[in-house]
Design a protein around this motif. Structure first.
Motif, mmCIF file in Angstrom:
data_model
loop_
_atom_site.group_PDB
_atom_site.id
_atom_site.type_symbol
_atom_site.label_atom_id
_atom_site.label_comp_id
_atom_site.label_asym_id
_atom_site.label_seq_id
_atom_site.Cartn_x
_atom_site.Cartn_y
_atom_site.Cartn_z
ATOM 1 N N THR A 22 2.580 -12.719 -6.496
ATOM 2 C CA THR A 22 1.128 -12.689 -5.756
ATOM 3 C C THR A 22 1.056 -13.253 -4.480
ATOM 4 O OG1 THR A 22 0.290 -14.497 -6.876
ATOM 5 C CG2 THR A 22 0.021 -12.379 -7.937
ATOM 6 N N ALA A 23 1.974 -14.063 -4.050
ATOM 7 C CA ALA A 23 1.701 -14.902 -2.809
ATOM 8 C C ALA A 23 2.226 -13.904 -1.735
ATOM 9 C CB ALA A 23 2.879 -15.975 -2.751
ATOM 10 N N PHE A 24 1.251 -14.141 -0.495
ATOM 11 C CA PHE A 24 1.751 -13.085 0.550
ATOM 12 C C PHE A 24 3.209 -13.550 1.000
ATOM 13 C CE2 PHE A 24 -2.821 -13.065 1.716
ATOM 14 C CZ PHE A 24 -3.031 -11.746 1.674
ATOM 15 N N SER A 25 3.608 -14.864 0.928
ATOM 16 C CA SER A 25 4.725 -15.256 1.654
ATOM 17 C C SER A 25 6.056 -14.390 0.748
ATOM 18 C CB SER A 25 5.158 -16.558 1.434
ATOM 19 O OG SER A 25 4.720 -16.968 0.246
ATOM 20 N N SER A 26 5.857 -14.463 -0.430
ATOM 21 C CA SER A 26 6.667 -13.472 -1.300
ATOM 22 C C SER A 26 6.902 -12.062 -0.929
ATOM 23 C CB SER A 26 6.499 -13.819 -2.753
ATOM 24 O OG SER A 26 6.704 -15.046 -3.154
ATOM 25 N N HIS A 27 5.757 -11.414 -0.778
ATOM 26 C CA HIS A 27 5.520 -10.177 -0.291
ATOM 27 C C HIS A 27 6.152 -9.883 1.049
ATOM 28 C CE1 HIS A 27 2.801 -8.273 -3.422
ATOM 29 N NE2 HIS A 27 2.400 -9.091 -3.392
ATOM 30 N N ARG A 28 6.106 -10.575 1.977
ATOM 31 C CA ARG A 28 6.791 -10.585 3.299
ATOM 32 C C ARG A 28 8.195 -10.147 3.145
ATOM 33 N NH1 ARG A 28 2.101 -9.567 3.276
ATOM 34 N NH2 ARG A 28 3.324 -7.797 2.691
ATOM 35 N N ARG A 29 9.071 -11.085 2.045
ATOM 36 C CA ARG A 29 10.323 -10.921 1.857
ATOM 37 C C ARG A 29 10.428 -9.591 1.103
ATOM 38 N NH1 ARG A 29 11.653 -16.569 2.370
ATOM 39 N NH2 ARG A 29 9.546 -17.341 3.512
ATOM 40 N N ILE A 30 9.721 -9.297 0.154
ATOM 41 C CA ILE A 30 10.147 -8.227 -0.658
ATOM 42 C C ILE A 30 9.774 -6.922 0.332
ATOM 43 C CG2 ILE A 30 8.866 -6.722 -2.502
ATOM 44 C CD1 ILE A 30 8.554 -9.523 -3.651
ATOM 45 N N ASP A 31 9.205 -6.895 1.323
ATOM 46 C CA ASP A 31 8.844 -5.846 2.114
ATOM 47 C C ASP A 31 10.288 -5.509 2.588
ATOM 48 O OD1 ASP A 31 6.274 -5.789 2.610
ATOM 49 O OD2 ASP A 31 6.184 -7.287 4.328
ATOM 50 N N LEU A 32 11.170 -6.267 2.801
ATOM 51 C CA LEU A 32 12.512 -5.839 3.293
ATOM 52 C C LEU A 32 13.555 -5.846 2.384
ATOM 53 C CD1 LEU A 32 11.780 -8.205 5.986
ATOM 54 C CD2 LEU A 32 11.978 -5.864 6.500
ATOM 55 N N LEU A 33 13.356 -6.320 1.113
ATOM 56 C CA LEU A 33 14.569 -6.145 0.214
ATOM 57 C C LEU A 33 14.298 -5.180 -0.676
ATOM 58 C CD1 LEU A 33 14.191 -10.125 -0.875
ATOM 59 C CD2 LEU A 33 16.239 -9.045 0.501
ATOM 60 N N TYR A 34 13.210 -4.404 -0.883
ATOM 61 C CA TYR A 34 12.714 -3.400 -1.702
ATOM 62 C C TYR A 34 12.315 -2.195 -1.189
ATOM 63 C CZ TYR A 34 13.895 -6.653 -5.581
ATOM 64 O OH TYR A 34 14.714 -7.666 -6.454
ATOM 65 N N ASN A 35 12.350 -1.146 -2.040
ATOM 66 C CA ASN A 35 11.584 0.052 -1.467
ATOM 67 C C ASN A 35 10.509 0.270 -2.732
ATOM 68 O OD1 ASN A 35 14.234 0.580 0.073
ATOM 69 N ND2 ASN A 35 12.544 1.080 1.444
ATOM 70 N N ARG A 36 9.434 1.066 -2.128
ATOM 71 C CA ARG A 36 8.565 1.583 -2.882
ATOM 72 C C ARG A 36 8.722 3.287 -3.078
ATOM 73 N NH1 ARG A 36 8.358 -2.598 -0.039
ATOM 74 N NH2 ARG A 36 9.303 -1.118 1.252
ATOM 75 N N LEU A 37 7.831 4.037 -3.644
ATOM 76 C CA LEU A 37 7.854 5.404 -3.755
ATOM 77 C C LEU A 37 7.419 6.046 -2.459
ATOM 78 C CD1 LEU A 37 7.069 6.575 -7.193
ATOM 79 C CD2 LEU A 37 9.218 6.742 -6.273
ATOM 80 N N VAL A 38 6.496 5.170 -1.920
ATOM 81 C CA VAL A 38 5.852 5.549 -0.739
ATOM 82 C C VAL A 38 5.501 4.299 -0.013
ATOM 83 C CG1 VAL A 38 4.852 7.879 -1.384
ATOM 84 C CG2 VAL A 38 3.709 5.979 -1.881
ATOM 85 N N ARG A 39 5.172 4.453 1.483
ATOM 86 C CA ARG A 39 4.595 3.199 1.982
ATOM 87 C C ARG A 39 3.774 3.479 3.379
ATOM 88 N NH1 ARG A 39 6.810 2.034 7.002
ATOM 89 N NH2 ARG A 39 8.787 3.135 7.704
ATOM 90 N N LEU A 40 3.214 2.538 3.794
ATOM 91 C CA LEU A 40 2.265 2.596 4.670
ATOM 92 C C LEU A 40 2.957 2.428 6.214
ATOM 93 C CD1 LEU A 40 -0.758 0.469 3.416
ATOM 94 C CD2 LEU A 40 -0.697 3.085 3.376
ATOM 95 N N ASP A 41 2.259 3.527 7.051
ATOM 96 C CA ASP A 41 2.893 3.444 8.348
ATOM 97 C C ASP A 41 1.942 2.519 9.163
ATOM 98 O OD1 ASP A 41 0.688 4.908 8.916
ATOM 99 O OD2 ASP A 41 1.982 6.578 9.788
ATOM 100 N N GLU A 42 2.230 2.363 10.483
ATOM 101 C CA GLU A 42 1.468 1.453 11.506
ATOM 102 C C GLU A 42 -0.168 1.860 11.339
ATOM 103 O OE1 GLU A 42 3.483 3.618 12.781
ATOM 104 O OE2 GLU A 42 3.353 3.943 14.995
ATOM 105 N N ASN A 43 -0.151 3.207 10.943
ATOM 106 C CA ASN A 43 -1.798 3.595 11.008
ATOM 107 C C ASN A 43 -2.367 3.616 9.586
ATOM 108 O OD1 ASN A 43 -1.346 4.379 13.868
ATOM 109 N ND2 ASN A 43 -0.435 6.197 13.097
ATOM 110 N N LEU A 44 -1.720 2.776 8.654
ATOM 111 C CA LEU A 44 -2.108 2.770 7.390
ATOM 112 C C LEU A 44 -2.289 4.066 6.684
ATOM 113 C CD1 LEU A 44 -4.851 -0.186 7.777
ATOM 114 C CD2 LEU A 44 -2.783 -0.404 6.861
ATOM 115 N N SER A 45 -1.460 4.900 7.194
ATOM 116 C CA SER A 45 -1.438 6.233 6.299
ATOM 117 C C SER A 45 -0.063 6.358 5.399
ATOM 118 C CB SER A 45 -1.240 7.511 7.246
ATOM 119 O OG SER A 45 -1.622 7.225 8.480
#
Lengths: 514, 278
Positions: free
Chosen positions: A57-80
């Motif tokens: 749940t921690a933000f700090s963990s999410h920021r590492r997971i951003d770069l270690l894993y992928n999701r089916l879809v993601r947000l771009d810099e316009n939040l789309s």
């Protein structure tokens, strides 16, 4: 004796000065070797609390997971919503979503990622035993069917207007079954498909990620090695970027950003965030089980003052929906109990049976997320209505523990908001919500949340969420205070970094260093 | 009438003057502060020191008056330092004199406990105790006090041992005096000089220890000001508002200096071997 006294004094003085003195130095070596190997060093103020994408749940963990894993879809810099592991998708009816996966994507262990992994991952999140915060995002998914190796079908039991947006969550990352089974969970290992692979993790010090040579995005990542360095002190983070020890740093603290603006070697990248600073109550504990008390406290809180004092003005007041989600958020002036009114607050307290106020605890931590500054301002503001708030300043690990156990009278938090109201509010305030730490149970709120996620006509949805915002402002299980700006301080070597707006670091993969 | 010897000692007098200054400041702070020490003021955030606004030492990141907070914090710091030293000295001296007086197995037992406590670095031990007890003012006193116990135990034991074989002790005993009588009427008063010096030095270290604990977030909890947590709060703004760190820092330094000077002076005055040294 005296000698040891003096030694002790010297050591104490060193300790007092410590964080400032020892911040510099020690990375000349890295800069020298940068010719051979491109290394990006990023400073963060918080260590990750585990790495299992489905559990953290921690933000700090999410920021590492951003770069270690992928999701089916993601947000771009316009939040789309844009493709990630899913190349494209079809929505034949509003209960069926068919995802076509990228071919040839490899996990860090070398095995190809296929539809079975998507099914396994989402089912792991849905499994109660995993206790995933992502469970409530996709609780309406009734079946996950593998149509062929690269096609997966999600069937919903009821329409879920925010499903695509939900699937961008790191908590719904795709993980390989064998890694989970070999390690019980993924808190200490990382076997993802992401642009970086975990090389070394020295807790509370640094985490080294190396380039994933098989990453599906051509020409990405642009650096060979990414080092996260944990430096709790934002002033030290800034001096790290200034001296070149760090290439960039995520800094939330307004005072430091104010200072960074005056330094020519660094630039500040800022963007209104979608996170929300909250002051929430344990609605099962007296006196917060009484809505009148919560309303009174809501009336005693002055958002503008909090932003000015605790954030150096770098934030925007917000209601239940983060103000940056312009499409949905109602202005505060249209919400009840959202502007300071001390007389009315006192009247409400009298009505609730507390004419002389009461005393309660605010759990907070001295990290930015822990909101000690915000708690101090709130404590001061509550004096205006005769309520005494005592600060319980705890260490970050204890803070998380108290949060998980819901052991608090009230707590200052920062919540990961969303541009999608269903995603943010359902899990936060529905009686079955995964992170409803306020243990708030309200039939009207549940009804509106359920209604909102089933509606597909935008105008009807908007009306539902407008009403919901008013209901929530009145019930006030949690007071939504403001959305802080998202700030990165960036050194001269770094080019190409973009901010998503929700704090995500996906664009590190496209960032290069000179 | 001859002046007390301590007033002839320049070092001790300087120390005393500094301490007296802070004691006056505490008394004043009880009745009057330039501003409310916890009142936040959005319009005066991080103002530099100025006569015009009345914030002589400037304001902190919440717009609170730094001078008022230092004055308020002085009583916290001094009270903690005195009570902690008293707590540690009381227990430590009792342990030490009994160990020294009884000797043998008791001595061994008590002093090994003291050795175990000594083996921890003082700040670490204090942090450990705070983590166990929880964070509030009384626990700071206990934590700092416990750190002091072995120091006092050792000093008083040494003093008692060197005294107890003296002839006046034997004389007292042959006159039928009991253990407690000898211990408290003869030995303890005679062993006071080194203990008094130690007390004075301990007071200064207690100030530092309390500041360190508060700085680390384990001591006095905000919004109650203490010099340590003022410094801690100033850390993130000290580059843009140095006065938020300089003044509480100066306060710590001067008071610690005061106690140290007093301690040095007392040692010179009380140590008979140094009595005639010029």
């Amino acid at each position: 004796m005296r000698k040891s006294c003096k030694l002790f004094i010297a050591i104490s003085i060193l300790m007092l000065l410590g964080p400032g003195l020892f911040a510099g130095g020690a990375s000349e070596v890295e800069t020298v070797s940068a010719d051979a190997e491109k290394i990006l060093t990023i400073g963060v103020d918080q260590e990750a609390i585990g790495l299992d994408p489905h559990i953290v749940t921690a933000f700090s963990s999410h920021r590492r997971i951003d770069l270690l894993y992928n999701r089916l879809v993601r947000l771009d810099e316009n939040l789309s919503v844009v493709p990630d592991l899913a190349e494209s998708w079809d929505i034949p009816d509003n209960l069926t979503y068919i995802f076509h996966l990228r071919k040839g994507v490899k996990f860090h262990n070398g095995r190809e990622m296929v539809a079975e992994d998507v099914k396994y991952s989402l089912e792991r999140v849905l499994d109660d035993k995993t206790a995933s915060p992502g469970r409530s995002y996709i609780a309406l998914v009734s079946s996950i069917d593998v149509m062929d190796s690269y096609t997966v079908k999600l069937t919903l039991s009821a329409p879920l207007a925010s499903l695509l947006n939900a699937l961008t969550s790191n908590n719904l990352s795709i993980v390989p079954r064998e890694a989970v089974e070999a390690n019980t969970n993924l808190q200490k290992v990382a076997v993802g498909t992401g642009p970086f692979m975990l090389e070394e993790w020295i807790p509370d010090n640094s985490m080294t990620l190396v380039k994933n040579p098989d990453y599906f995005e051509a020409d990405s990542p642009k650096v060979d090695k990414l080092i996260f360095r944990v430096i709790p002190e934002s002033a030290s983070l800034l001096s790290g970027v200034k001296s070149g020890d760090l290439d960039m740093a995520t800094i939330n603290d307004g005072a430091t950003i104010r200072q960074a603006n005056g330094i020519s070697q660094v630039r500040v990248q800022s963007k209104p965030g979608i996170n929300v600073r909250t002051f929430g109550f344990n609605t099962t504990r007296a006196p917060f089980d009484n809505p009148l008390v919560r309303e009174a406290l809501a009336l005693a809180v002055d958002r503008d003052e909090i932003i000015a004092l605790a954030e150096f003005g770098m934030g925007s007041p917000t209601g239940p929906i983060p103000v940056s989600a312009k499409k949905w958020a109602l202005p505060l002036t249209e919400l009840p109990f959202s502007a300071p009114d001390y007389n009315r607050a006192k009247a409400l307290l009298t009505e609730a049976g507390y004419p002389d106020g009461f005393t309660f605890n605010i759990v907070c931590s001295s990290t930015y997320e822990g909101g000690l500054d915000v708690a101090q301002v709130i404590q001061n503001e509550l004096k205006n209505i005769g309520v005494t708030a005592e600060l319980e300043v705890v260490e970050w690990g204890v803070y998380i523990d108290r949060w998980v156990k819901r052991d608090f009278d009230s707590m200052v938090e920062i919540r990961g908001g969303s541009g999608e109201p269903d995603r943010f509010l359902y899990r936060t305030l529905h009686s079955s919500g995964g992170v409803n730490n306020f243990m708030f149970k309200d039939a009207e709120t549940d009804r509106l949340l359920d209604l909102g996620r089933s509606q597909t006509v935008p105008e009807e949805r908007k009306a539902t969420y407008d009403e919901l915002q008013k209901v929530l402002a009145e019930a006030a299980p949690v007071i939504f205070l403001y959305s802080p700006n998202e700030n990165h301080v960036i050194g001269p070597r770094v080019t190409g970094f973009k901010q998503v707006g929700n704090g995500s670091l996906y664009y590190i993969a496209e960032t290069s260093v000179k | 009438m001859e002046k007390p010897r301590i007033l002839k000692n320049g070092i001790a007098v300087t120390g005393l003057v500094i301490i007296l200054f802070y004691i006056i400041m505490i008394i004043v702070s009880v009745f009057w502060l330039p501003f409310d020490s916890s009142a936040m003021d959005v319009k005066h955030v991080l103002e530099s020191p100025s006569f015009k606004t009345g914030h002589l030492f400037g304001t902190d990141e919440f717009g609170r008056d730094v001078l008022s907070r230092i004055m308020k914090g002085s009583s916290v710091s001094l009270i903690i330092s005195i009570s902690a030293t008293a707590f540690g000295a009381l227990i430590g001296i009792l342990m030490g004199i009994w160990a020294g007086f009884l000797g043998g197995r008791w001595d061994n037992f008590i002093m090994r406990i003291a050795d175990i406590m000594f083996s921890f670095p003082s700040l670490l031990l204090a942090i450990f105790i705070m983590a166990v007890l929880g964070e509030n003012t009384y626990n700071v006193i206990i934590a700092v006090g416990i750190v002091y116990i072995p120091q006092f135990a050792r000093i008083s034991r040494g003093a008692i041992i060197s005294l107890k074989s003296n002839e006046f002790v034997r004389a007292a005993r042959s006159n039928g005096a009991g253990d407690s009588y000898i211990l408290f009427r003869h030995l303890l008063p005679n062993s006071m000089p080194p203990i008094i010096v130690q007390i004075s030095l301990s007071l200064s270290v207690a100030i530092l220890l309390e500041s360190s604990l508060s700085f680390l977030g384990l001591g006095i909890q905000p919004p109650e000001p203490s010099w340590g947590n003022m410094l801690s709060g100033a850390r993130k703004v000290m580059m843009i508002a140095p006065w938020t760190a300089i003044y509480p820092g100066l306060a710590i330094v001067t008071l610690v200096l005061g106690f140290n000077l007093l301690g040095d002076g007392l040692r010179d005055v009380l140590d008979p071997r140094l009595r005639n040294v010029r």
